[in-house]
Design an enzyme around this catalytic site. Structure first.
Site, PDB file in Angstrom:
ATOM      1  N   GLU A  89       0.806  -1.187   0.185  1.00  0.00           N
ATOM      2  CA  GLU A  89      -0.047   0.170  -0.074  1.00  0.00           C
ATOM      3  C   GLU A  89       0.877   1.372  -0.008  1.00  0.00           C
ATOM      4  O   GLU A  89       1.810   1.148   0.822  1.00  0.00           O
ATOM      5  CB  GLU A  89      -0.715  -0.098   1.243  1.00  0.00           C
ATOM      6  CG  GLU A  89      -1.866  -1.122   1.472  1.00  0.00           C
ATOM      7  CD  GLU A  89      -2.626  -1.200   2.609  1.00  0.00           C
ATOM      8  OE1 GLU A  89      -2.863  -0.096   3.252  1.00  0.00           O
ATOM      9  OE2 GLU A  89      -3.568  -2.212   2.776  1.00  0.00           O
TER      10      GLU A  89
ATOM     11  N   HIS B 291      -7.914   1.155   1.926  1.00  0.00           N
ATOM     12  CA  HIS B 291      -7.832   1.228   3.124  1.00  0.00           C
ATOM     13  C   HIS B 291      -8.721   2.101   3.834  1.00  0.00           C
ATOM     14  O   HIS B 291      -8.167   2.843   4.917  1.00  0.00           O
ATOM     15  CB  HIS B 291      -6.430   1.263   3.558  1.00  0.00           C
ATOM     16  CG  HIS B 291      -5.952   0.235   4.886  1.00  0.00           C
ATOM     17  ND1 HIS B 291      -4.846  -0.206   5.169  1.00  0.00           N
ATOM     18  CD2 HIS B 291      -6.727   0.474   6.104  1.00  0.00           C
ATOM     19  CE1 HIS B 291      -4.847  -0.739   6.341  1.00  0.00           C
ATOM     20  NE2 HIS B 291      -6.023  -0.048   7.060  1.00  0.00           N
TER      21      HIS B 291
HETATM   22  O1  3PG Z   1      -5.857  -1.284  11.939  1.00  0.00           O
HETATM   23  C1  3PG Z   1      -6.825  -0.598  11.959  1.00  0.00           C
HETATM   24  O2  3PG Z   1      -7.660  -0.217  12.814  1.00  0.00           O
HETATM   25  C2  3PG Z   1      -7.305  -0.265  10.690  1.00  0.00           C
HETATM   26  O3  3PG Z   1      -6.326  -0.517   9.592  1.00  0.00           O
HETATM   27  C3  3PG Z   1      -7.496   1.544  10.339  1.00  0.00           C
HETATM   28  O4  3PG Z   1      -6.608   2.003  10.981  1.00  0.00           O
HETATM   29  P1  3PG Z   1      -5.662   2.992  10.391  1.00  0.00           P
HETATM   30  O5  3PG Z   1      -6.629   3.861   9.330  1.00  0.00           O
HETATM   31  O6  3PG Z   1      -5.072   3.876  11.571  1.00  0.00           O
HETATM   32  O7  3PG Z   1      -4.560   2.113   9.609  1.00  0.00           O
END
Ligand code: 3PG
Length: 313
Positions: A263, A284
């Site tokens: 990513e 994501h």
């Molecule tokens: O691990 C998580 O909770 C999800 O990937 C979303 O969290 P983030 O946007 O902080 O990665």
């Protein structure tokens, strides 16, 4: 000093961390040269999923006492290295459960129904009723791989919509009370049974040596040809090439991928996903909504302050 390297709710920074020495700069994750001198003074570090909290970073932060994680996945944090250095790590447990659960159910309904991609045809004078006759979610079987908080929030919605739920979680015993919640029942299952009987398979496991590529060509072959696969957990749990091949061959009914092995997707890797039928790609964001960003941010502020100032927090 509290150093924040990725985006969070700005009111939580402004109001929750008022009167504290705070550096909030979401660009720091991409500017290691700017981050390094700040780490030397940091007592707390707040990150999302991109900042790599590894020994190389920790070596620059001798005063660090706590890492606040604006989410629940911990694969960007070397937990062992933090433990050895006496640094607490605080994930925002529970704060984005509803956001991910709504993503899974909403995307599953979109893929099952298959009716929402016809604007161009209709504007062009077509009326594709027969071609767009889709499926209902009611009466279908949801298979959850991993049965933690997010999976249970997903199961709750699925039961309310008339689905039955099976789940595979090797860390939960068959007599655990979590299988029988007030809102309905999930049946513990082996992975193979779950794959064989589910109309919708959703992943809710962290990325570990045990889960890496657990959904590969063999696993997809065990699934129904019309099944829907959703990965809003971690890239790497699913073999992306196997999903693409199965969708193209018609041996998988649809898929939604919110997370990827690498990513962000590079243009070259992204090209592999072009023109794949019944595939939804999102960057994501399953766990990120206006509401969850607010909850996650405020919980992380609370978690971090509790470690820095236990008496006042
Ligand atoms: O691990 C998580 O909770 C999800 O990937 C979303 O969290 P983030 O946007 O902080 O990665």
């Amino acid at each position: 000093m509290i150093v924040i390297t990725e985006f969070m709710d700005e009111a939580a920074v402004r109001e929750g961390l008022a009167c504290r020495d705070v550096i909030y700069d979401p660009s720091l994750v991409d500017r290691p040269e700017a981050l390094a001198p700040l780490l030397a003074k940091a007592h707390a570090l707040i990150v999302r999923n991109r900042t790599q909290v590894r020994p190389a970073l920790l070596d620059l932060a001798p005063n660090l006492r706590v890492v606040g994680r604006l989410g629940v996945g911990l694969d960007n944090i070397d937990m062992e290295a933090c433990k050895t250095r006496g640094i607490a790590v605080c994930p925002a447990l529970g704060a984005n459960d509803d956001s991910v659960a709504e993503y899974v159910i909403g995307t599953a309904m979109l893929l099952l129904r298959g009716a929402y991609q016809s604007n161009a045809a209709m504007v062009g004078g077509e009326w594709p009723r027969n071609r767009l006759t889709g499926r209902e979610i009611s009466g279908k079987v949801l298979g959850l791989i991993g049965f933690g908080g997010i999976a249970r929030a997903t199961a709750q919605r699925a039961v309310a919509l008339g689905m039955s739920v099976v789940a595979y979680d090797p860390f939960l015993s068959a007599d655990s009370p979590v299988w029988s919640q007030p809102w309905g029942k999930a049946t513990p299952s082996s992975l193979d049974d779950l794959l064989a009987k589910s109309d919708l398979v959703s992943l809710h496991v962290p990325l570990t040596d045990d889960t890496r590529r657990m959904i590969d060509t063999d696993a997809i072959a065990k699934m129904r040809d019309d099944a829907i696969l959703i990965n809003a957990a971690r890239g790497g749990v699913v073999d992306e090439a196997a999903v693409i091949a199965a969708l193209k061959a018609g041996t998988l009914g649809g898929a939604a991928l919110d997370v990827f092995e690498a990513e962000p997707l590079k243009a070259t890797a992204g090209a592999d996903f072009a023109d794949v039928p019944n595939l939804v790609l999102t960057p994501h964001i399953a766990g990120v909504t206006v509401e969850s960003n607010d909850r996650v941010s405020w919980l992380t502020v609370k978690n971090v302050l509790q470690h820095l100032e236990p008496a006042q927090a």
